[in-house]
Design an enzyme around this catalytic site. Structure first.
Site, PDB file in Angstrom:
ATOM      1  N   TYR A 104      45.549  29.297  43.556  1.00  0.00           N
ATOM      2  CA  TYR A 104      44.611  28.272  43.084  1.00  0.00           C
ATOM      3  C   TYR A 104      45.289  27.284  42.134  1.00  0.00           C
ATOM      4  O   TYR A 104      44.832  26.166  41.958  1.00  0.00           O
ATOM      5  CB  TYR A 104      43.445  28.931  42.334  1.00  0.00           C
ATOM      6  CG  TYR A 104      42.361  29.527  43.198  1.00  0.00           C
ATOM      7  CD1 TYR A 104      42.527  29.693  44.575  1.00  0.00           C
ATOM      8  CD2 TYR A 104      41.159  29.946  42.623  1.00  0.00           C
ATOM      9  CE1 TYR A 104      41.518  30.260  45.343  1.00  0.00           C
ATOM     10  CE2 TYR A 104      40.148  30.504  43.388  1.00  0.00           C
ATOM     11  CZ  TYR A 104      40.329  30.676  44.744  1.00  0.00           C
ATOM     12  OH  TYR A 104      39.330  31.230  45.492  1.00  0.00           O
ATOM     13  N   GLY A 105      46.360  27.726  41.484  1.00  0.00           N
ATOM     14  CA  GLY A 105      46.995  26.926  40.436  1.00  0.00           C
ATOM     15  C   GLY A 105      47.516  25.577  40.885  1.00  0.00           C
ATOM     16  O   GLY A 105      47.719  24.679  40.068  1.00  0.00           O
ATOM     17  N   ASN A 157      42.436  33.335  35.991  1.00  0.00           N
ATOM     18  CA  ASN A 157      42.519  32.371  34.886  1.00  0.00           C
ATOM     19  C   ASN A 157      42.253  30.948  35.344  1.00  0.00           C
ATOM     20  O   ASN A 157      41.537  30.181  34.674  1.00  0.00           O
ATOM     21  CB  ASN A 157      43.914  32.424  34.253  1.00  0.00           C
ATOM     22  CG  ASN A 157      44.163  33.700  33.486  1.00  0.00           C
ATOM     23  OD1 ASN A 157      44.466  34.725  34.085  1.00  0.00           O
ATOM     24  ND2 ASN A 157      44.027  33.663  32.184  1.00  0.00           N
ATOM     25  N   THR A 158      42.833  30.566  36.470  1.00  0.00           N
ATOM     26  CA  THR A 158      42.693  29.184  36.946  1.00  0.00           C
ATOM     27  C   THR A 158      41.243  28.873  37.282  1.00  0.00           C
ATOM     28  O   THR A 158      40.732  27.801  36.944  1.00  0.00           O
ATOM     29  CB  THR A 158      43.587  28.952  38.185  1.00  0.00           C
ATOM     30  OG1 THR A 158      44.931  29.296  37.852  1.00  0.00           O
ATOM     31  CG2 THR A 158      43.541  27.502  38.621  1.00  0.00           C
ATOM     32  N   CYS A 209      47.803  34.689  33.784  1.00  0.00           N
ATOM     33  CA  CYS A 209      47.382  34.743  35.188  1.00  0.00           C
ATOM     34  C   CYS A 209      47.157  36.214  35.509  1.00  0.00           C
ATOM     35  O   CYS A 209      47.991  37.056  35.157  1.00  0.00           O
ATOM     36  CB  CYS A 209      48.452  34.151  36.105  1.00  0.00           C
ATOM     37  SG  CYS A 209      48.144  34.399  37.870  1.00  0.00           S
ATOM     38  N   HIS A 219      47.500  37.827  38.100  1.00  0.00           N
ATOM     39  CA  HIS A 219      48.552  38.406  38.946  1.00  0.00           C
ATOM     40  C   HIS A 219      49.713  38.956  38.106  1.00  0.00           C
ATOM     41  O   HIS A 219      50.388  39.904  38.532  1.00  0.00           O
ATOM     42  CB  HIS A 219      49.137  37.341  39.895  1.00  0.00           C
ATOM     43  CG  HIS A 219      48.299  37.027  41.088  1.00  0.00           C
ATOM     44  ND1 HIS A 219      47.115  36.333  41.012  1.00  0.00           N
ATOM     45  CD2 HIS A 219      48.487  37.290  42.410  1.00  0.00           C
ATOM     46  CE1 HIS A 219      46.618  36.180  42.233  1.00  0.00           C
ATOM     47  NE2 HIS A 219      47.432  36.759  43.096  1.00  0.00           N
TER      48      HIS A 219
END
Length: 259
Positions: A43-44, A75-76, A183, A185
């Site tokens: 998404y970033g 987060n994004t 993030c 991940h």
């Protein structure tokens, strides 16, 4: 107040399972539904409008599964879309933001590093948070390529190691004593990161804080389950389910579903 409906979580892929794990450990009796939108990861790199549209789609999927609360385990998506999600849907949302506050308040060198996606670092919410800690030098680094490697199951690849060295060494040279993983991940990279950063650098992510906030909101607004048994967990992925299965150590079934 009791509510036996499941907790819903979504992320751009497999990374939000780090958040799921923290929630599952704190609330083991709750049923959970996890949605990995790996087809659209990362998404970033996407525009705010794209991130909002994907977040709405993911939320609708989870609400159709009767989720009682939505954890935006990305987060994004949190920094770009949670305001719009809260305005559109009548369900509590739990977001995930980089843990800048504990890092900035506890830093002895007054220098911290943050490794995050471009979408998070460019967001208005992130800039508002950073402005609160002007006494701390915050070194921002976009983790270009990291999410894609994780989504491809290449966590321990030479390419991953090379990227981490490139991103972390300038932070080490700047004398950071906290590294914030911005993030969901990135907690899966902690073993590799620990081999690169000196022992004085503390690595923090948001998993535990998100789990505690989820429990608090359930207790105050929604209701916890009264199920005495271990909660059921369902995982959905719209890409290759093997990567998600591997991250979960093949302990849970992953349903491949286009959404």
């Amino acid at each position: 107040m009791t509510n036996n409906n499941p907790i819903g979580l979504f992320d751009s892929g497999v990374g939000g399972t780090s958040i799921w794990t923290a929630i599952h450990e704190l609330l083991p009796h709750e049923d959970t539904i996890y949605l990995a939108d790996s087809k659209n990861a990362p998404y970033g790199q996407k525009s705010k409008e794209e991130i909002i549209a994907l977040s709405i789609k993911n939320t609708e999927f989870l609400l159709n599964q009767n989720a009682k609360i939505i954890v935006v385990a990305c987060n994004t998506a949190t920094t770009n879309a949670i305001k719009e999600l809260r305005a559109k849907f009548d369900v509590p949302f739990i977001g995930i933001e980089p843990a800048i506050k504990p890092a900035a308040l506890n830093s002895q060198s007054h220098t911290i590093g943050i490794l995050a996606t471009q979408g998070t670092l460019n967001s208005e919410l992130f800039h508002q948070t950073v402005e609160k800690y002007q006494d701390t030098k915050i070194i921002e680094q976009i983790g270009h390529g990291l999410v894609t490697l994780i989504e491809n199951g290449e966590i321990e690849s030479p390419e991953m190691n090379q990227l981490l060295h490139r991103y972390l060494e300038p932070m080490i040279d700047a004398n950071i004593d906290y590294l914030v993983l911005g993030c969901s991940h990135y907690p899966y990279l902690i073993p590799q990161i620990q081999k690169i950063v000196p022992p004085r650098v503390k690595i923090i992510d948001s998993g535990e804080a998100v789990a505690k906030q989820t429990k608090k909101v359930l207790e105050e607004k929604v209701g916890l389950t009264n199920n005495p048994l271990k909660g059921k967990a369902i995982f959905y992925s719209n890409a290759n389910p093997k990567v998600l299965s591997d991250i979960l150590k093949n302990k849970y079934e992953v349903v491949q579903k286009d959404f």
